[in-house]
Scaffold this active site. Structure first.
Site, mmCIF file in Angstrom:
data_model
loop_
_atom_site.group_PDB
_atom_site.id
_atom_site.type_symbol
_atom_site.label_atom_id
_atom_site.label_comp_id
_atom_site.label_asym_id
_atom_site.label_seq_id
_atom_site.Cartn_x
_atom_site.Cartn_y
_atom_site.Cartn_z
ATOM 1 N N ASP A 84 -0.904 9.953 -5.339
ATOM 2 C CA ASP A 84 -0.153 8.706 -5.224
ATOM 3 C C ASP A 84 0.051 8.049 -6.590
ATOM 4 O O ASP A 84 -0.875 7.989 -7.400
ATOM 5 C CB ASP A 84 -0.915 7.751 -4.291
ATOM 6 C CG ASP A 84 -0.116 6.516 -3.937
ATOM 7 O OD1 ASP A 84 1.096 6.642 -3.704
ATOM 8 O OD2 ASP A 84 -0.709 5.423 -3.892
ATOM 9 N N HIS A 85 1.265 7.560 -6.828
ATOM 10 C CA HIS A 85 1.607 6.843 -8.057
ATOM 11 C C HIS A 85 1.189 7.618 -9.304
ATOM 12 O O HIS A 85 0.468 7.102 -10.174
ATOM 13 C CB HIS A 85 0.975 5.446 -8.063
ATOM 14 C CG HIS A 85 1.718 4.458 -7.222
ATOM 15 N ND1 HIS A 85 2.967 3.994 -7.551
ATOM 16 C CD2 HIS A 85 1.387 3.865 -6.042
ATOM 17 C CE1 HIS A 85 3.382 3.149 -6.619
ATOM 18 N NE2 HIS A 85 2.444 3.057 -5.687
ATOM 19 N N HIS A 178 2.020 -4.942 -3.395
ATOM 20 C CA HIS A 178 0.735 -4.271 -3.561
ATOM 21 C C HIS A 178 -0.413 -5.281 -3.688
ATOM 22 O O HIS A 178 -0.227 -6.405 -4.150
ATOM 23 C CB HIS A 178 0.744 -3.403 -4.821
ATOM 24 C CG HIS A 178 1.536 -2.149 -4.684
ATOM 25 N ND1 HIS A 178 2.868 -2.082 -4.997
ATOM 26 C CD2 HIS A 178 1.185 -0.905 -4.270
ATOM 27 C CE1 HIS A 178 3.304 -0.855 -4.799
ATOM 28 N NE2 HIS A 178 2.309 -0.113 -4.354
ATOM 29 N N THR A 231 -5.507 -1.604 0.175
ATOM 30 C CA THR A 231 -6.300 -2.817 -0.026
ATOM 31 C C THR A 231 -7.000 -3.266 1.244
ATOM 32 O O THR A 231 -8.146 -3.732 1.202
ATOM 33 C CB THR A 231 -5.406 -3.958 -0.558
ATOM 34 O OG1 THR A 231 -4.807 -3.539 -1.792
ATOM 35 C CG2 THR A 231 -6.204 -5.224 -0.787
#
Length: 283
Positions: A84-85, A178, A231
């Site tokens: 991811d990312h 985010h 999160t």
């Protein structure tokens, strides 16, 4: 159970008209919790390893991938492993030959044309290895403080970007942000539908931890497929650790990691069910 391929999980979700939950992993305890939740709900899940997570583990990708793969293969859960990312292409090269089957290549810090060029090159490399490739046009609100939560993706640019890069799925900005610790975000469902109408690949919602459950269900109905969550698991994990450490005599990490893992699994169970909810048709 053998690991699944993220691309196949995406195709199944699209065919069934439901979402696919993707959870960010920080430690093996996170992985255990998510896999347990996938077993309990009998729903598929994607385990995501971000570039920031790799940095946290001193840049060591393969031990974490190997550990998560072993956990998954020793369970009855249907899960895949995803990067991811990822901005550093060296991480892609290192992941070749591992249990990874997909990557979100993040060129969103670049200008449009440079993002297209970098993402297209990464997609070509990853496709040669049979990976599913996700990308992002412009940063989603809240990521590294670069954009306010009000940032939105333009449907025309999104369609052009997806076509020019050859990616398999696209993350778009529609109102989520985010690192939100409360579920207060409101999504632009009309925008999701308009993007869905012109983009030829499945859409991905980043920053979903801050999106209320009913908004997630509507987002899937509007055209979102992969729902990224991170999160919200960390809030559950850390909250359980804080509660356990209220007892002053605790020194054994298992005394606080076990309840943290349990609470994270409970939250993941609920979210898996939310993401897989089929919207009820209006009368």
């Amino acid at each position: 159970m053998p690991l699944a391929h993220t691309g196949e999980l995406m195709r199944d979700a699209v065919g069934s008209g439901v979402g696919l939950a993707a959870f960010n992993v920080i430690s093996l305890e996170h992985g255990e919790a998510i896999i347990e939740a996938a077993e309990q709900t009998q729903l598929p899940a994607v385990l995501q390893i971000s570039e920031n997570c790799i940095k946290f583990h001193h840049g060591r990708l393969k031990p974490l991938v190997s550990g998560l793969a072993a956990l998954a293969e020793s369970s009855h859960a249907c899960v895949s492993l995803h990067l991811d990312h990822i901005e550093d292409e060296r991480i892609l090269r290192e992941a070749a030959g591992t249990a990874i089957t997909s990557v979100m290549f993040d060129g969103s810090r670049l200008g449009f044309q440079d993002n297209v060029a970098a993402t297209r090159d990464a997609a070509r490399w990853a496709h040669l290895r049979g990976w599913h490739v996700e990308a992002e046009l412009g940063e989603i609100g809240g990521k590294n403080g670069a954009h306010a939560p009000g940032v939105r993706t333009d449907p025309v640019e999104a369609a052009r970007f997806a076509a020019d890069t050859g990616v398999d799925s696209l993350a778009v900005a529609v109102g989520s942000s985010h690192a939100m610790t409360a579920q207060t975000a409101r999504l632009d469902h009309d925008l999701i539908a308009r993007i869905r109408a012109v983009v030829g690949v499945p859409l991905v919602l980043h920053g979903s931890s801050g999106v209320p459950d009913d908004e997630v269900v509507l987002a899937v109905a509007s055209g979102m497929v992969k729902i990224n969550l991170g999160t919200i698991l960390n809030v559950a994990f850390t909250g359980a650790v804080r509660s356990a450490l209220a007892a002053p005599d605790i020194v054994d990490p298992r005394a606080y990691l076990a309840p943290a893992r349990m609470e994270t699994a409970a939250v993941a169970c609920r979210l898996l069910q939310v993401v897989a909810t089929r919207p009820v048709a209006a009368p």
